[in-house]
Design a protein around this motif. Structure first.
Motif, short mmCIF file in Angstrom:
data_model
loop_
_atom_site.label_atom_id
_atom_site.label_comp_id
_atom_site.label_asym_id
_atom_site.label_seq_id
_atom_site.Cartn_x
_atom_site.Cartn_y
_atom_site.Cartn_z
N GLN A 51 0.96 -8.16 -11.59
CA GLN A 51 0.57 -7.90 -10.21
C GLN A 51 0.38 -6.41 -10.07
OE1 GLN A 51 3.26 -9.54 -7.22
NE2 GLN A 51 4.18 -7.58 -6.81
N SER A 52 -0.47 -6.03 -9.14
CA SER A 52 -0.71 -4.60 -8.91
C SER A 52 0.59 -3.90 -8.56
CB SER A 52 -1.70 -4.44 -7.76
OG SER A 52 -1.71 -3.08 -7.34
N GLY A 53 0.76 -2.71 -9.13
CA GLY A 53 1.92 -1.90 -8.78
C GLY A 53 1.91 -1.49 -7.33
N THR A 54 0.76 -1.60 -6.69
CA THR A 54 0.65 -1.21 -5.28
C THR A 54 1.07 -2.34 -4.35
OG1 THR A 54 -1.62 -2.01 -5.09
CG2 THR A 54 -1.34 0.26 -5.84
N CYS B 157 -4.70 6.08 -7.67
CA CYS B 157 -4.01 5.55 -6.50
C CYS B 157 -2.98 6.53 -5.94
CB CYS B 157 -3.29 4.25 -6.85
SG CYS B 157 -4.37 2.89 -7.25
N TRP C 19 -4.02 -5.29 0.16
CA TRP C 19 -3.26 -6.55 0.29
C TRP C 19 -2.95 -6.82 1.77
CZ3 TRP C 19 -5.11 -6.86 -4.12
CH2 TRP C 19 -4.87 -5.94 -5.11
N ASP D 104 -4.08 3.37 -14.48
CA ASP D 104 -2.98 2.59 -15.05
C ASP D 104 -2.87 2.58 -16.58
OD1 ASP D 104 -3.26 1.90 -12.37
OD2 ASP D 104 -2.93 -0.24 -12.69
N GLY E 220 1.68 3.09 -7.20
CA GLY E 220 1.13 1.99 -7.99
C GLY E 220 1.40 2.25 -9.46
N THR E 221 0.68 1.54 -10.28
CA THR E 221 0.94 1.68 -11.72
C THR E 221 0.53 3.07 -12.22
OG1 THR E 221 0.55 -0.67 -11.92
CG2 THR E 221 0.56 0.59 -13.96
N ALA E 222 -0.51 3.65 -11.63
CA ALA E 222 -0.96 4.95 -12.12
C ALA E 222 0.08 6.03 -11.85
CB ALA E 222 -2.29 5.31 -11.47
N GLU F 265 -3.92 -9.13 -12.74
CA GLU F 265 -3.01 -8.75 -11.64
C GLU F 265 -3.26 -9.70 -10.47
OE1 GLU F 265 -3.65 -4.55 -10.90
OE2 GLU F 265 -2.18 -4.08 -12.44
N GLU G 185 -9.15 0.32 -13.78
CA GLU G 185 -8.42 -0.86 -13.33
C GLU G 185 -9.20 -1.68 -12.31
OE1 GLU G 185 -5.47 -1.52 -14.73
OE2 GLU G 185 -5.49 -3.40 -13.62
N THR G 186 -9.86 -0.99 -11.40
CA THR G 186 -10.55 -1.69 -10.31
C THR G 186 -12.01 -1.96 -10.63
OG1 THR G 186 -11.00 0.43 -9.33
CG2 THR G 186 -9.05 -0.70 -8.52
N GLY H 243 -4.61 0.28 -2.75
CA GLY H 243 -4.11 -1.04 -3.14
C GLY H 243 -3.26 -1.65 -2.04
N ASN I 272 4.32 -3.15 -13.74
CA ASN I 272 3.61 -3.04 -15.02
C ASN I 272 4.33 -2.10 -15.99
OD1 ASN I 272 1.22 -4.69 -14.81
ND2 ASN I 272 0.58 -3.30 -13.18
C1 LIG Z 1 -5.64 -1.85 -6.97
C2 LIG Z 1 -5.14 -2.12 -8.33
C3 LIG Z 1 -4.19 -1.04 -8.83
C4 LIG Z 1 -4.96 0.03 -9.51
O1 LIG Z 1 -3.52 -0.53 -7.78
C5 LIG Z 1 -3.22 -1.66 -9.73
O2 LIG Z 1 -3.73 -1.90 -10.96
C6 LIG Z 1 -1.82 -1.08 -9.88
O3 LIG Z 1 -1.42 -0.10 -9.32
O4 LIG Z 1 -1.12 -1.73 -10.63
#
Ligand SMILES: CC[C@@](C)(O)[C@@H](O)C(=O)O
Length: 596
Positions: free
Chosen positions: A488-491, A199, A169, A127, A203-205, A462, A90-91, A165, A277
């Protein structure tokens, strides 16, 4: 255990009706030391779909875990064929990893179908590695068990948890406001990544790995185990053992991925404060599994579910804390006590989710709350629609008190706000202009991001969480309403309205929006409308069409172009439209034709 049906691998390695081809299939798999005895003794051949590599740091630890998976498979009499899957970091991947999920899916479908595999261990983590694997397993429908790689250890900086993440931000705001310098910025961000794994925030993961467990596709209690813990190795071993049994039992994704299972996952997503996500990926998995899962289910089934898990970005803690507090089973057992889980849904261990989680307990109530003491009473997504788009979602669990006080406190209409908009065409435009005083951004401005959807970006970036301009941050305003056709990032803790479908590049109304227009968002009614007269909108549409439509950068690679031609919108999972017509391939299509 009895063999429910002949192993499909026998069509390659042990087919007395076609000895000509059997010899060809056998000889090359003997060349690295496998024996005829192994390949012709009726042992299940188990694939390990290896998603780890140096390009995929989040999943890299699977290279180590695979050894324990192998031992489990071997111990139960299986033969292992490990193979690489297309990396998705993802990153790391530009222009966005969103582009690669469907590519990885396609590749994995071909491998699972076209090679002599009776079952597969899906190594998931970062993710999109998770949905790509589950989409493929659902499509091919051979026995499959997912093994998460696990999150990184908690990050720390000056005695405070720094989450993946989420800290990026926050640190971007501090940098913009001049509170830290560039070196501090990098040090602070790097502190959130202290070990192998994905992460450590929700977050998304972590979301997708938790939802995989909630769907029943990974062993109970497995999602939250941090990557470096010894328990993760043990889990790898048990996953290896279990897939062999699943092949003997003929327990397939279609037995597990039911509508009930998806609804369980939606509710768990609300309770964990999961990623925005998740609706995209669950829709994609459901479509490949042949399960009806409209976006509206997220609000109908998931909105009234309380937030129980106190993890960043909706809360305070991180992955190690989540695991120690009881992980997904503890959350599920709380939801079960309110009748919010379909307890009969089957899982990979052969038991139901109800049986698996009935006795799970919370070990730390600061991290996982009891149902009676939630962090928020209603934490699911709301689904918005209006003349701006057919659908977009908003994650209510990250609406801060400050944001609520500023935007949702009008005594006449406490759920609605409206204001002038500033529109950005892609992230480059936003980065270049966000601090431009001539835009006149105030605390009442709504920031719009377009050109960031599955076609426009391509893959959907994102980028919808946009920081306010520096002059507002220094006044303490850390979030403006952000709305867009990207992800957008889940984080991110930004209460954005995102995944807007159709995107500007697909003819969506966002393409007609102009800086200075007024937009009204009504969270209570679930509406988002541009306050511009219809005849003006019609004029703008005519002008846009006459100019050739919304412009976005051209494709740079063959896949970008192919994906753009076939991809659907975020609302319906952004899958390759038409691919969902191929379902349960292993059963429907039988064994593929011989290759010579
Ligand atoms: C920093 C980006 C991630 C990996 O956090 C993002 O893709 C998420 O969690 O959605």
């Amino acid at each position: 255990m009895s063999e429910a049906r002949p192993l499909r691998s026998r069509a390659w390695f042990d087919n007395p009706d076609n000895i000509d081809m059997t010899a060809l299939y056998l000889e090359r798999y003997l060349n690295f030391g496998l024996s005829l005895d192994e390949l012709q003794s009726g042992r299940p051949i188990i694939g390990i779909a290896q998603s780890g590599s140096d390009l995929s740091p989040c999943n890299r630890h699977h290279l180590v875990l695979a050894e324990r998976v192998r031992e489990g498979i071997r111990e139960m009499g299986g033969v292992v064929l490990e193979f690489p899957v297309h990396p998705i970091q993802e990153t790391g991947k530009r222009p966005t990893a969103g582009l690669d999920r469907n590519l990885s899916y396609l590749g994995l479908v071909e491998v699972l179908y076209g090679y002599p595999l009776d079952g597969v261990v899906l190594t998931i983590g970062c993710d999109k590695t998770t949905p790509a694997a589950l989409m493929a397993a659902a499509t091919v429908n051979i026995p499959a068990i997912a093994l998460s790689v696990g999150p990184m250890l908690n990050g720390w900086h000056k005695g405070e948890r720094t989450g993946s993440g989420t800290i990026v931000w926050k640190a971007r705001q501090q940098l913009a406001a001049g509170e830290i310098d560039k070196a501090d910025f990098i040090r602070l961000v790097a502190s959130s990544a202290p070990s192998t794994g994905y992460c450590n925030t929700m977050g998304t993961a972590t979301t997708m790995n938790s939802l995989t467990e909630a769907l029943g596709m990974s062993l109970p209690g497995s999602a939250a185990i941090p990557a470096p813990y010894r328990d993760r190795q043990e889990c790898a071993y048990h996953s290896g053992k279990r897939i062999v049994e699943m092949v003997h039992e003929d327990l397939k994704p279609s037995d597990i991925l039911t509508r009930d299972a998806f609804h369980n996952a939606i509710r768990v997503n609300s309770a964990i404060g999961g990623s925005t996500n998740a609706p995209i990926h669950l829709a994609a998995i459901a479509r490949h599994a042949g399960v009806e899962l409209p976006l509206t289910d997220w609000q109908e089934v998931g909105h009234d579910v309380p937030l129980l898990v106190n993890l960043q970005p909706a809360g305070e803690y991180l992955g190690e804390d989540f695991y120690r507090a009881g992980g997904v089973p503890a959350v599920v057992s709380q939801l079960m006590s309110a009748g919010l889980i379909h307890e009969d849904a089957r899982t990979v261990n052969g038991r139901t989710i109800g049986d698996n989680c009935a006795h799970a307990v919370i070990e730390d109530e600061a991290v996982i709350r009891r149902l009676e003491q939630p962090l928020r009473p209603r934490a699911g997504f709301i689904v918005l629609s209006g003349n701006l788009f057919n659908s977009a979602i908003m994650k209510t669990s990250v609406i801060s008190d400050e944001f609520r006080a500023r935007y949702l406190s009008d005594s006449n209409d406490p759920d609605a706000f409206e204001g002038p908009v500033v529109v950005f065409d892609g992230p480059e435009d936003y980065h270049a202009r966000i601090d431009d005083p001539s835009l006149g951004i105030t605390a009442r401005t709504l920031l719009f991001m377009r050109g960031a959807g599955p076609i426009g970006y391509p893959g959907a970036a994102e980028v919808v969480n946009m920081r306010p301009p520096a002059h507002l941050i220094t006044q303490g305003i850390t979030a403006l309403p952000c709305i867009g056709d990207g992800r957008q990032s889940g984080t991110s803790g930004s209460p954005s309205i995102l995944n807007a479908s159709p995107e500007a590049a697909a003819g969506g109304m966002l393409a007609l929006l102009r800086t200075g227009d007024h937009v009204r968002i009504d969270i209570g009614r679930g509406t988002a409308n541009i306050l511009v007269p219809d005849d003006e909108i019609a004029k703008r549409r005519d002008a846009l069409e006459a100019s050739g439509g919304y412009r976005y950068p051209p494709s740079q690679t063959p896949w970008q172009q192919i994906q753009r031609e076939r991809v659907g919108q975020l609302e319906t999972g952004a899958i390759l439209e038409g691919a969902e017509a191929f379902q349960r391939i292993a059963q429907e299509q039988g064994i593929p034709r011989d290759n010579h």
